[in-house]
Each structure stands twice: as structure tokens, then as C-alpha cells.
Design a protein around this motif. Structure first.
Motif, PDB file in Angstrom:
ATOM      1  N   VAL A   1       0.839  -1.200   0.000  1.00 23.05           N
ATOM      2  CA  VAL A   1       0.000   0.000   0.000  1.00 23.05           C
ATOM      3  C   VAL A   1       0.873   1.248   0.000  1.00 23.05           C
ATOM      4  N   LEU A   2       1.974   1.216   0.738  1.00 28.76           N
ATOM      5  CA  LEU A   2       2.894   2.350   0.790  1.00 28.76           C
ATOM      6  C   LEU A   2       3.565   2.561  -0.564  1.00 28.76           C
ATOM      7  N   VAL A   3       3.946   1.482  -1.212  1.00 32.83           N
ATOM      8  CA  VAL A   3       4.535   1.581  -2.547  1.00 32.83           C
ATOM      9  C   VAL A   3       3.553   2.247  -3.509  1.00 32.83           C
ATOM     10  N   GLN A   4       2.316   1.805  -3.475  1.00 29.91           N
ATOM     11  CA  GLN A   4       1.295   2.376  -4.356  1.00 29.91           C
ATOM     12  C   GLN A   4       1.100   3.863  -4.082  1.00 29.91           C
ATOM     13  N   GLY A   5       1.110   4.248  -2.798  1.00 25.29           N
ATOM     14  CA  GLY A   5       0.922   5.646  -2.446  1.00 25.29           C
ATOM     15  C   GLY A   5       2.043   6.523  -2.962  1.00 25.29           C
ATOM     16  N   VAL A   6       3.285   6.104  -2.716  1.00 26.40           N
ATOM     17  CA  VAL A   6       4.433   6.906  -3.157  1.00 26.40           C
ATOM     18  C   VAL A   6       4.514   6.943  -4.680  1.00 26.40           C
TER      19      VAL A   6
END
Length: 352
Positions: A219-224
Motif C-alpha cells: 500500500v505504501l509503494v502504491q501511495g508513493v
């Protein structure tokens, strides 16, 4: 009839002796190559095992444990099933101390409050380091102004006092654009969150709260990757796996800008964001054959190769030898966690 010439027979004898030595050596080498390894001498070593292994905890350690679980499960013909969850290091310890799991993945050592919770529940555990991680700070690939951040700049972005105050990139560096910083980070139950905040803010768990949080690093990868002016952090393996979606930032811990790489993480020059990763094994569960063999496999050459294959750095062999000796001896408790945590070299800690 003339007698044989002794000078003529010596070279022939020497040639025969050399030929015999070559043949014997070849036979020995062939036998060694064809002989079964220790792991295959007993065909029933793994196939005779069966049972479930409930595991939960760190999303950072998850890729290693998942890889070991899949390969070990195949070796047992599917008779051993390890179910691996990702509720974060803190969430994993809650389940572990509540007797819901037998192995807890941890991207930091166990805290004193968790030591106390397990003790109150009568849970004893064996602490085992399994790999080294370089916690990675990342920005969007289209970010063309941030290549390196000092620890002081990271602290400026993430400290609690910056919430609602440091909100734009040009406040961190006047040469950077007047664009809002969008922040993504692991949730408060994550060992990565605890480690990052301790290394950068000086106190584990202390951080500004206006960021997008998730225990799932994907989820963090997708956000960044979806926000040009974003910043985030997570384990090295997730950066390696997503290099096409995020850009890693070099960190200046006082000795110049150093990006996380296998060598920099292993030799400690990527500081202060290099850290050991652990599994904690319930000592009573370690008496069960399928769990004991799973842990031994985790600490074997195969486990080290799997850790490397998913983006982490194996320890020197000495660490795994010491860890295996501790596991086989059933040595319980923590050296690296609790109130009197040892923070020196892992091998030295294991000999304490």
C-alpha cells in the motif's frame, strides 16, 4: 637371458603409481558427488512431518518467512502448512503472547512491555536473528530534486513538532519546490515504524501523525508511486522489488550520502537505518518435530539463500551457527530486547 634393466623399470613403475593415484582420486570424488547429502540420506526426514505452523508479525520479515514456508511445505509434500500473517511486529507479538501463534516475525527486538505480556501468559520464547535489512527511504520516480537526505532533514520532516508546521518541500531545503509533502509510512504496530522513529526521532514510536499509514508495505509503494511529491519508508526488499515504481534516497548519517545496497547494509556503512531482523519461536512449540525442522531449515543455507532472493542480506555464517546452537539448546529469553537490550554486533550478542 639378460636380466631386466632396473633403470628402465623405475619410470614405468612411477607412471603406474601416478595412474593409480589419479584413478583412486577420481573414484573418491565421484563417490562424494553421488553420495546423498545429509538432508536426503533419510527420505522420511521431511515427508514424515505434518502439522500447522501459525505465524504472524512483521510485514518486513514476511517475504523471507513466506519463501521458507512455501519451500519447506513442498519438501513435506504439503503435510506441513505454515500460515503467515502480516499484522506488524507489535500486532504479531500481541498474538504471540496470547498463544495464538507459535512464531512471531519481528523487524525489531521484543519490547519490555511485550516481554512482560508473554511472561504473564507463561509464554517462553527463543530469539533468533535471521537477516539484515536496510530500511529504505523512497520518493516518487518523477521527483528530480531529492537525491539525498540527512538525518537532520528526515527528523525535520517526521518529528512530532513538525505536524502542521513543516508541510512543504521548500521548508526542508529552500532550493526545493513549494509543494506539499505527502507522507506514507508503516502503522504504529509496525517494527519498521518503531525502528525508524527511534533512529531518526530519537524515541521509538514518536512521530508526527499526519501521514498515510498501513501495515501493508505494498500500500505504501502504491501511495508513493502515485504522488509526485510524496515520501515514504519501508524495508529494503520492498524497494528492490519495486524499483520501477519508487526512487530510493541516499541517507547522510554523518559520513556522506550512502544509498542502501547489499554491501552498504552488510558492512554497516548505511547508517543509521541498517537493522537486524528476527523470528521468535515459542519454546514449547519448538519441541514439535515439524516446527523444529522448519526453524532449522530457516537457519540453514537454504534459508539464507531465500532471504537473499527476496532482497535481504544474510548474516555471516557465524551468526547462523550461533543461532542454531541456541535453538537446539532451547535457550529462552531476549538479548536484543527488553530493558537491558544489547545493541552491539549480533554475533557478540548471541554469545552473551
Amino acid at each position: 637371458m639378460s636380466s631386466p634393466n632396473p633403470h628402465a623399470t623405475k619410470p614405468m613403475l612411477m607412471r603406474l603409481l601416478i595412474l593409480a593415484a589419479v584413478v583412486i582420486t577420481a573414484i573418491v570424488l565421484l563417490a562424494a558427488a553421488c553420495s546423498p547429502s545429509e538432508e536426503t540420506t533419510d527420505p522420511g526426514r521431511y515427508t514424515s512431518l505434518s502439522g500447522d505452523i501459525p505465524i504472524d508479525g512483521s510485514s518486513t520479515v514476511f517475504p523471507i518467512t513466506e519463501a521458507v514456508a512455501e519451500e519447506f511445505g513442498d519438501l513435506t509434500g504439503g503435510n506441513v502448512r505454515a500460515v503467515v500473517g502480516i499484522s506488524g511486529t507489535g500486532g504479531g507479538f500481541k498474538k504471540f503472547c496470547a498463544n495464538d501463534t507459535v512464531i512471531s516475525d519481528a523487524s525489531r527486538p521484543i519490547k519490555q512491555k511485550e516481554v512482560d505480556q508473554c511472561a504473564a501468559a507463561g509464554i517462553e520464547y527463543i530469539e533468533l536473528p535471521v537477516a539484515i535489512d536496510g530500511l529504505s527511504v523512497v520518493v516518487n520516480p518523477d521527483n528530480d530534486f531529492v537525491e539525498c537526505l540527512t538525518v537532520e532533514q528526515l527528523n525535520m520532516i517526521w518529528k512530532p513538532e513538525s505536524e502542521g508546521v513543516v508541510t512543504h518541500w521548500n521548508q526542508v531545503d529552500p532550493s526545493w519546490p513549494n509543494e506539499e509533502i505527502k507522507m506514507y509510512a508503516p502503522g504504529v504496530d509496525s517494527g519498521t515504524f518503531d525502528y525508524f522513529t527511534e533512529a531518526i526521532n530519537g524515541d521509538g514510536g514518536v512521530s508526527r501523525g499526519d501521514f498515510v499509514a498501513s501495515e501493508d508495505d505494498n500500500v505504501l509503494v502504491q501511495g508513493v508511486s502515485g504522488d509526485r511529491y510524496s515520501i515514504g519508508y519501508f524495508g529494503y526488499a520492498y524497494y528492490v522489488e519495486n524499483q520501477d515504481k519508487v526512487k530510493v534516497v541516499a541517507i547522510d548519517g554523518g559520513n556522506g550520502c550512502i544509498a542502501p545496497t547489499d554491501d552498504a547494509i552488510n558492512n554497516g556503512s548505511y547508517a543509521p537505518l541498517s537493522r537486524p531482523l528476527f523470528i521468535y519461536v515459542r519454546s514449547d512449540a519448538a519441541q514439535e518435530d515439524h516446527i523444529a525442522e522448519f526453524v532449522r531449515y530457516y537457519l540453514s543455507d537454504h534459508g539464507q539463500e531465500l532471504a537473499a532472493s527476496v532482497g535481504y542480506i544474510p548474516f555471516p555464517q557465524e551468526v547462523y551457527d550461533l543461532a542454531l546452537n541456541l535453538f537446539n539448546a532451547g535457550s529462552t529469553g531476549t538479548v536484543f530486547g527488553g530493558e537491558n537490550a544489547y545493541k552491539g554486533p549480533v554475533a557478540d550478542g548471541l554469545t552473551r
